[in-house]
Design an enzyme around this catalytic site. Sequence first.
Site, PDB file in Angstrom:
ATOM      1  N   ASP A 104      36.507  55.698  67.995  1.00 56.08           N
ATOM      2  CA  ASP A 104      35.297  55.391  67.227  1.00 56.08           C
ATOM      3  C   ASP A 104      35.115  53.895  67.006  1.00 56.08           C
ATOM      4  O   ASP A 104      34.557  53.466  65.993  1.00 56.08           O
ATOM      5  CB  ASP A 104      35.314  56.136  65.875  1.00 56.08           C
ATOM      6  CG  ASP A 104      35.609  57.607  66.059  1.00 56.08           C
ATOM      7  OD1 ASP A 104      34.927  58.225  66.888  1.00 56.08           O
ATOM      8  OD2 ASP A 104      36.531  58.132  65.401  1.00 56.08           O
ATOM      9  N   LYS A 135      32.762  51.919  71.552  1.00 60.83           N
ATOM     10  CA  LYS A 135      32.880  51.654  72.996  1.00 60.83           C
ATOM     11  C   LYS A 135      31.554  51.892  73.713  1.00 60.83           C
ATOM     12  O   LYS A 135      31.201  51.179  74.644  1.00 60.83           O
ATOM     13  CB  LYS A 135      33.951  52.567  73.618  1.00 60.83           C
ATOM     14  CG  LYS A 135      35.343  52.320  73.075  1.00 60.83           C
ATOM     15  CD  LYS A 135      36.341  53.290  73.644  1.00 60.83           C
ATOM     16  CE  LYS A 135      36.233  54.699  73.106  1.00 60.83           C
ATOM     17  NZ  LYS A 135      36.580  54.882  71.690  1.00 60.83           N
ATOM     18  N   GLY A 138      32.513  61.049  71.388  1.00 61.27           N
ATOM     19  CA  GLY A 138      31.138  60.992  70.894  1.00 61.27           C
ATOM     20  C   GLY A 138      30.708  59.540  70.952  1.00 61.27           C
ATOM     21  O   GLY A 138      31.066  58.755  70.092  1.00 61.27           O
ATOM     22  N   HIS A 139      30.006  59.160  72.018  1.00 57.43           N
ATOM     23  CA  HIS A 139      29.620  57.761  72.188  1.00 57.43           C
ATOM     24  C   HIS A 139      28.161  57.580  71.769  1.00 57.43           C
ATOM     25  O   HIS A 139      27.265  58.142  72.378  1.00 57.43           O
ATOM     26  CB  HIS A 139      29.869  57.310  73.629  1.00 57.43           C
ATOM     27  CG  HIS A 139      31.334  57.263  73.971  1.00 57.43           C
ATOM     28  ND1 HIS A 139      31.811  57.099  75.240  1.00 57.43           N
ATOM     29  CD2 HIS A 139      32.425  57.356  73.173  1.00 57.43           C
ATOM     30  CE1 HIS A 139      33.140  57.093  75.205  1.00 57.43           C
ATOM     31  NE2 HIS A 139      33.523  57.248  73.968  1.00 57.43           N
ATOM     32  N   GLN A 157      38.247  58.092  73.505  1.00 56.80           N
ATOM     33  CA  GLN A 157      39.359  58.022  72.541  1.00 56.80           C
ATOM     34  C   GLN A 157      39.932  56.595  72.558  1.00 56.80           C
ATOM     35  O   GLN A 157      39.180  55.670  72.774  1.00 56.80           O
ATOM     36  CB  GLN A 157      40.436  59.092  72.809  1.00 56.80           C
ATOM     37  CG  GLN A 157      39.957  60.514  72.524  1.00 56.80           C
ATOM     38  CD  GLN A 157      39.155  61.096  73.673  1.00 56.80           C
ATOM     39  OE1 GLN A 157      39.547  61.055  74.816  1.00 56.80           O
ATOM     40  NE2 GLN A 157      37.994  61.649  73.364  1.00 56.80           N
TER      41      GLN A 157
HETATM   42  P1  IMP Z   1      41.755  66.435  70.672  1.00 56.95           P
HETATM   43  O1  IMP Z   1      41.467  65.289  71.580  1.00 56.95           O
HETATM   44  O2  IMP Z   1      40.543  67.234  70.303  1.00 56.95           O
HETATM   45  O3  IMP Z   1      42.887  67.287  71.163  1.00 56.95           O
HETATM   46  O4  IMP Z   1      42.281  65.826  69.271  1.00 56.95           O
HETATM   47  C1  IMP Z   1      43.528  65.134  69.154  1.00 56.95           C
HETATM   48  C2  IMP Z   1      43.399  63.959  68.172  1.00 56.95           C
HETATM   49  O5  IMP Z   1      42.545  62.971  68.738  1.00 56.95           O
HETATM   50  C3  IMP Z   1      42.785  64.318  66.823  1.00 56.95           C
HETATM   51  O6  IMP Z   1      43.406  63.526  65.821  1.00 56.95           O
HETATM   52  C4  IMP Z   1      41.331  63.927  66.969  1.00 56.95           C
HETATM   53  O7  IMP Z   1      40.724  63.623  65.732  1.00 56.95           O
HETATM   54  C5  IMP Z   1      41.481  62.676  67.834  1.00 56.95           C
HETATM   55  N1  IMP Z   1      40.284  62.402  68.645  1.00 56.95           N
HETATM   56  C6  IMP Z   1      39.904  63.041  69.777  1.00 56.95           C
HETATM   57  N2  IMP Z   1      38.778  62.504  70.267  1.00 56.95           N
HETATM   58  C7  IMP Z   1      38.429  61.517  69.424  1.00 56.95           C
HETATM   59  C8  IMP Z   1      37.369  60.553  69.420  1.00 56.95           C
HETATM   60  O8  IMP Z   1      36.515  60.504  70.310  1.00 56.95           O
HETATM   61  N3  IMP Z   1      37.361  59.684  68.372  1.00 56.95           N
HETATM   62  C9  IMP Z   1      38.320  59.688  67.422  1.00 56.95           C
HETATM   63  N4  IMP Z   1      39.342  60.537  67.398  1.00 56.95           N
HETATM   64  C10 IMP Z   1      39.401  61.451  68.400  1.00 56.95           C
END
Ligand code: IMP
Length: 427
Positions: A13, A16, A40-41, A224
């Site tokens: 977040d 990017k 979520g961009h 991420q």
């Molecule tokens: P997953 O990617 O859904 O398996 O989540 C694993 C961890 O990554 C969790 O703590 C999520 O909150 C975090 N996470 C996954 N995608 C994002 C993102 O786009 N932004 C921030 N945190 C993320």
Amino acid sequence: MPATIVVGTQWGDEGKGKFTDLLSKEMSMVVRYQGGHNAGHTLVVDGEKFALQLVPSGALYDHIVPVIGNGVVVDPFVLLAEIDMLTRRGVDCSKLRVSGNAHLIMPYHQQLDALYERHLGKAKLGTTKRGIGPAYADKSMRLGIRVQDLLDEMIFRKKLRASLVHTNKVLTKIFNRLPVDPDMLADKVLSECLEPLKPHIADTTDLIHEALEAGQHVLFEGAQATFLDLDHGTYPFVTSSNPTAGGACTGAGVGPRHIDRVLGIAKAYVTRVGAGPFPTELFDEDGDRLVEIGREFGTNTGRRRRPGWFDAVMLRHAVRLNSLTELAITKLDVLDTFETVKVCVAYDINGERTTKLPYHQSDVHAAVPVYEELPGWKTDLTAATERRHLPAEAEAYLQLIEERVGVPVTLASTGPGRSQYLHFSSL
Ligand code: IMP
């Protein structure tokens, strides 16, 4: 054949999408290399907000070929809904290409993600429940289904049946749920997704190399971030892919010698969603203000993000892990009203001071941040467009970051709009 990677340097977040969109002006191709619709961009173009989950951020430009690389996990229903949404809003998605080698997220992956989280109880990771972890797990177990499998009905059905032998045992015997009927699922996926996806499925590694060989500029868009990286993040509180710059090579099929610029994106403070250690986390009024002013709620899940001060110790480590050539600092304007601003420059861990991120997770949990505190600028930065417009205090803040992190800050953003950014040097 220049190639640039945009990578998140904190816990996601960082903004990017905005810089990918900005850099896309000079690019020919934008490639997502890992993750899925857990991303979520957000982009704001002419006051209109676009929240993209799978389609690369550069897609809003007509001249860009947007590519979803082999390292991404693709929920075909989500991708088609996103293409639909963009098309309705006037964005031409006909050039979008999806790697045939990318793995598919199936509805049972999402179901398993939610079940695993529930099963973990208080120890849950706080995933986005999009099925990301279970889809990558199937990929590693060689039980995954790839986008190219959609093109051969017999293969698709066979692989789905084989994969579900295992998954149905997990669903029924561990979680006491109904099994998934492979043929019914295959009917649904093939009837709803095959025709609309077909024109987009391609050998994207070849496309990327053709572009590079033709001297075109390719941008690799990370989702991420560094400290959510499966290998280098705060395991197990991480995602299931490699967002770090090396992931761009494996997730797109290019060698490291193609990469000549790695732009790290860092927020002017830090946020994290989900569980896991966070040395500079704030539980006070300053934290509430960062969340409120920065509107720190997930684009994707709506969750309140955990706030904290800028952590230069983490960032120095991110420079090493990604070979960052420079930094873009986002949301500088969120600090506009603070009396003072803080940067963490070291940690005290069990009586010892260090400027390095400890490898042992217990030490990261125990780390007490050591701050350098600077006067705030108390000025509205949202209209600033050049570095010389910055008040001396904001300049000092960025200089402290540069000095402690060890790479130049070349860009900063002062608002969500396409024009709200400062270009610091001629790159
Ligand atoms: P997953 O990617 O859904 O398996 O989540 C694993 C961890 O990554 C969790 O703590 C999520 O909150 C975090 N996470 C996954 N995608 C994002 C993102 O786009 N932004 C921030 N945190 C993320």
